[in-house]
Design a protein around this motif. Structure first.
Motif, short mmCIF file in Angstrom:
data_model
loop_
_atom_site.label_atom_id
_atom_site.label_comp_id
_atom_site.label_asym_id
_atom_site.label_seq_id
_atom_site.Cartn_x
_atom_site.Cartn_y
_atom_site.Cartn_z
N GLU A 1 -3.55 -3.40 10.00
CA GLU A 1 -4.16 -2.22 9.38
C GLU A 1 -3.07 -1.24 8.98
O GLU A 1 -2.05 -1.08 9.67
N THR A 2 -3.28 -0.55 7.85
CA THR A 2 -2.30 0.41 7.34
C THR A 2 -2.98 1.68 6.89
O THR A 2 -4.19 1.71 6.63
N PHE A 3 -2.19 2.74 6.77
CA PHE A 3 -2.61 3.97 6.10
C PHE A 3 -1.47 4.39 5.19
O PHE A 3 -0.32 4.48 5.62
N LEU A 4 -1.78 4.63 3.93
CA LEU A 4 -0.77 4.97 2.93
C LEU A 4 -1.06 6.35 2.37
O LEU A 4 -2.17 6.62 1.91
N ARG A 5 -0.05 7.23 2.42
CA ARG A 5 -0.18 8.56 1.82
C ARG A 5 0.76 8.66 0.63
O ARG A 5 1.96 8.42 0.74
N PHE A 6 0.19 8.97 -0.54
CA PHE A 6 0.95 9.25 -1.75
C PHE A 6 1.13 10.76 -1.87
O PHE A 6 0.31 11.54 -1.37
N SER A 7 2.14 11.19 -2.60
CA SER A 7 2.35 12.62 -2.75
C SER A 7 3.31 12.90 -3.90
O SER A 7 4.01 12.01 -4.37
N PHE B 1 -2.14 -4.96 5.41
CA PHE B 1 -0.96 -5.69 4.98
C PHE B 1 -1.08 -7.11 5.48
O PHE B 1 -1.36 -7.34 6.67
N THR B 2 -0.89 -8.08 4.60
CA THR B 2 -1.00 -9.49 4.94
C THR B 2 0.33 -10.19 4.69
O THR B 2 0.90 -10.08 3.60
N PHE C 1 2.03 1.31 9.47
CA PHE C 1 1.50 0.03 9.93
C PHE C 1 1.04 0.23 11.38
O PHE C 1 1.86 0.57 12.25
N TYR C 2 -0.23 -0.02 11.65
CA TYR C 2 -0.76 0.09 13.02
C TYR C 2 -0.55 -1.25 13.73
O TYR C 2 -1.47 -2.06 13.86
N ARG D 1 -2.48 8.04 15.89
CA ARG D 1 -2.26 7.30 17.12
C ARG D 1 -2.27 5.78 16.84
O ARG D 1 -2.82 5.33 15.84
N PRO D 2 -1.66 5.00 17.69
CA PRO D 2 -1.70 3.54 17.50
C PRO D 2 -3.14 3.03 17.50
O PRO D 2 -3.97 3.50 18.28
N HIS D 3 -3.43 2.09 16.62
CA HIS D 3 -4.78 1.51 16.54
C HIS D 3 -4.84 0.13 17.18
O HIS D 3 -5.91 -0.32 17.55
#
Length: 489
Positions: free
Chosen positions: A93-99, A70-71, A121-122, A362-364
């Motif tokens: 840094e991010t991780f996105l889960r769709f469902s 994310f910027t 969002f880490y 966990r936090p990155h």
């Protein structure tokens, strides 16, 4: 942050590291004899296989995910002190889960169902989870009705199938669902892929700045790939031909280097506006019309790395709207308030009390410093440190600065309905949505709804469902009634 690669060179071993001599044949009592209990490789493999799965999510079980960045593209420091939003150009840094929502883990992707849009969002101040959908609203406004609602969407305990009677009985008796149902059965009800749909935080959240000023916000993630959807017939064919269509599309696009992006916007309401706003700003079945609070671009989200193991990183990923960071907090939204508990509790049951220790969770960009110890799969990370606070041994201590600003409350405790605002009712926004549609869009909406309503077994359930849409717009109800009657004979 990537995980350390597991060793793949050298001889095959047991879980304890001993080399395996034969992975093709079980140990037996002579040629053709019974298998021996002393074959620990066999027992280890079968026991592990029996335990490879964990309970699937009750909702949002079927999903896919990817990492990204994310910027920040605009200065939002007048509204929030969140560090990851502190300067233009800053990346997180991010991780996105769709469902999908209703289907189980093996269900097809191309179905008429809301899509989950859960983003982690880490940040350097801890993980911030934004748990939303591809719709700006939801079916209900109070979490106490969530189990009832989901029971109607899942398999009936007697028939083992989703039943139209259950679905429309609940929706008909819950007029607040009319807005979301109108959205769901319209053209955007079946996205062509995860890349070609918008995401929304849906709930209202609090932002607070360095001066302590409070703002209410709603998040919008507008796809830069363009909106693409499937008709009911297209979806039916695709679901049968390729049940993994959405997951496959996302993974292959990233593998090709076609990284999907979303333009991130927020609607911002000064806290003082909330009490007199024409709609209850904390009602999840309502939107804030853009003419009242225009969306403001604040950033860009890009997905650019696939997970290396779906179970470890997608199935075991956890998201909770209670994961806030300084400068962001909850609102009085009653659905959000319930989810602050329910999401974390679901993950503690499903993945375990130490789920936050897993690499994807966990936090990155910082380190979690808690006094929690032990429990299932505890990794001993705290070593000999003291497990209480306050202590005299240099342990982590409180900051004395809350993440969000307090909200004033008054009145007696009790089971209260939300305060009605000037234009609050269950139908006005559904009618507005219908009237925004073109004639062709309205025709498809009526056809989609009629096909499902016509399946109910009792006339009063169908009539009650139609009455809600008639209350939203007279033409909407008239056309729907005629279409249902034609199908029901």
């Amino acid at each position: 942050m990537t995980q350390e690669a597991h060793v793949t060179q050298g001889p095959l071993t047991t879980e304890a590291g001993a080399p395996v001599a034969d992975n093709q044949n079980s140990e037996t009592a002579g040629v053709g004899g019974p298998v021996l209990v002393q074959d620990q490789l066999l027992l280890e493999k079968l026991a592990h296989f029996n335990r490879e799965r964990i309970p699937e999510r009750v909702v949002h079980a079927r999903g896919a995910g990817a990492y990204g960045t994310f910027t920040v593209t605009a200065d939002v420091t007048p509204y929030t002190r969140a560090a990851f939003l502190s300067e233009v150009g800053k990346q997180t840094e991010t991780f996105l889960r769709f469902s999908t929502v209703a289907g189980n883990l093996g269900a097809a992707d191309a179905v008429r169902d809301p899509r989950g849009f859960a983003l982690k969002f880490y940040t350097e101040e801890g993980n911030y989870d934004l748990v939303g959908n591809n719709t700006p609203v939801f079916f209900i406004k109070d979490a106490i009705k969530f189990p009832d609602f989901i029971h109607t969407q899942k398999r009936d305990p007697y028939t083992g199938s989703q039943e139209a009677d259950n679905v429309w009985d609940f929706w008909g008796l819950s007029p607040e669902s009319t807005h979301q149902v109108t959205w769901l059965f319209g053209d955007r009800g079946i996205p062509a892929s995860y890349r070609h749909m918008n995401g929304y935080g849906s709930h209202t959240y609090q932002w607070n700045n360095e001066a302590g000023e409070v703002f209410w916000v709603k998040y919008h993630f507008k796809t830069d790939q363009g909106i693409k959807n499937l008709t009911a017939d297209e979806a039916g064919r695709l679901a049968g031909e390729d049940p993994d269509s959405h997951q496959r599309d996302l993974r292959e696009a990233i593998e090709r280097g076609e990284f999907p992006t979303w333009t991130v916007q927020v609607q911002i309401m000064p806290a003082a506006d909330a009490a007199a706003y024409r709609f209850n700003p904390f009602d999840l079945t309502k939107v804030w019309p853009h003419a009242d609070y225009p969306p403001i671009e604040i950033g860009k989200l890009e997905l650019n790395r696939n997970p290396e193991n779906i179970f470890a990183e997608v199935e075991q990923s956890i998201f909770s709207p209670a994961h806030f960071v300084p400068g962001i907090g909850p609102s009085p939204d009653k659905m959000l308030q319930g989810r602050l508990f329910a999401y974390g509790d679901a993950h503690r049951y499903r993945v375990g009390i130490n789920a936050d220790h897993l690499p994807v969770n966990r936090p990155h960009a910082t380190e979690a410093r808690t006094h929690s110890r032990d429990g299932y799969l505890y990794d001993g990370r705290h070593k000999g440190a003291k497990n209480y606070e306050p202590n005299s041994f240099g342990g982590p201590a409180q900051t004395d600065r809350p993440l969000w600003q307090p909200a004033a409350v008054t009145g007696a405790t009790g089971e209260h309905a939300a305060v009605a605002h000037a234009e609050d009712d269950d139908f006005v926004q559904a009618g507005n949505l219908y009237r925004l549609m073109s004639e062709d869009e309205q025709a498809r909406l009526v056809e989609n709804l009629a096909g499902f309503i016509a399946k109910v077994s009792r006339d009063e359930i169908a009539e009650r469902a139609i009455a809600n849409f008639r209350a939203a717009d007279a033409d909407f109800g008239k056309r729907l009634e005629a279409a249902v009657q034609a199908l029901r004979g």
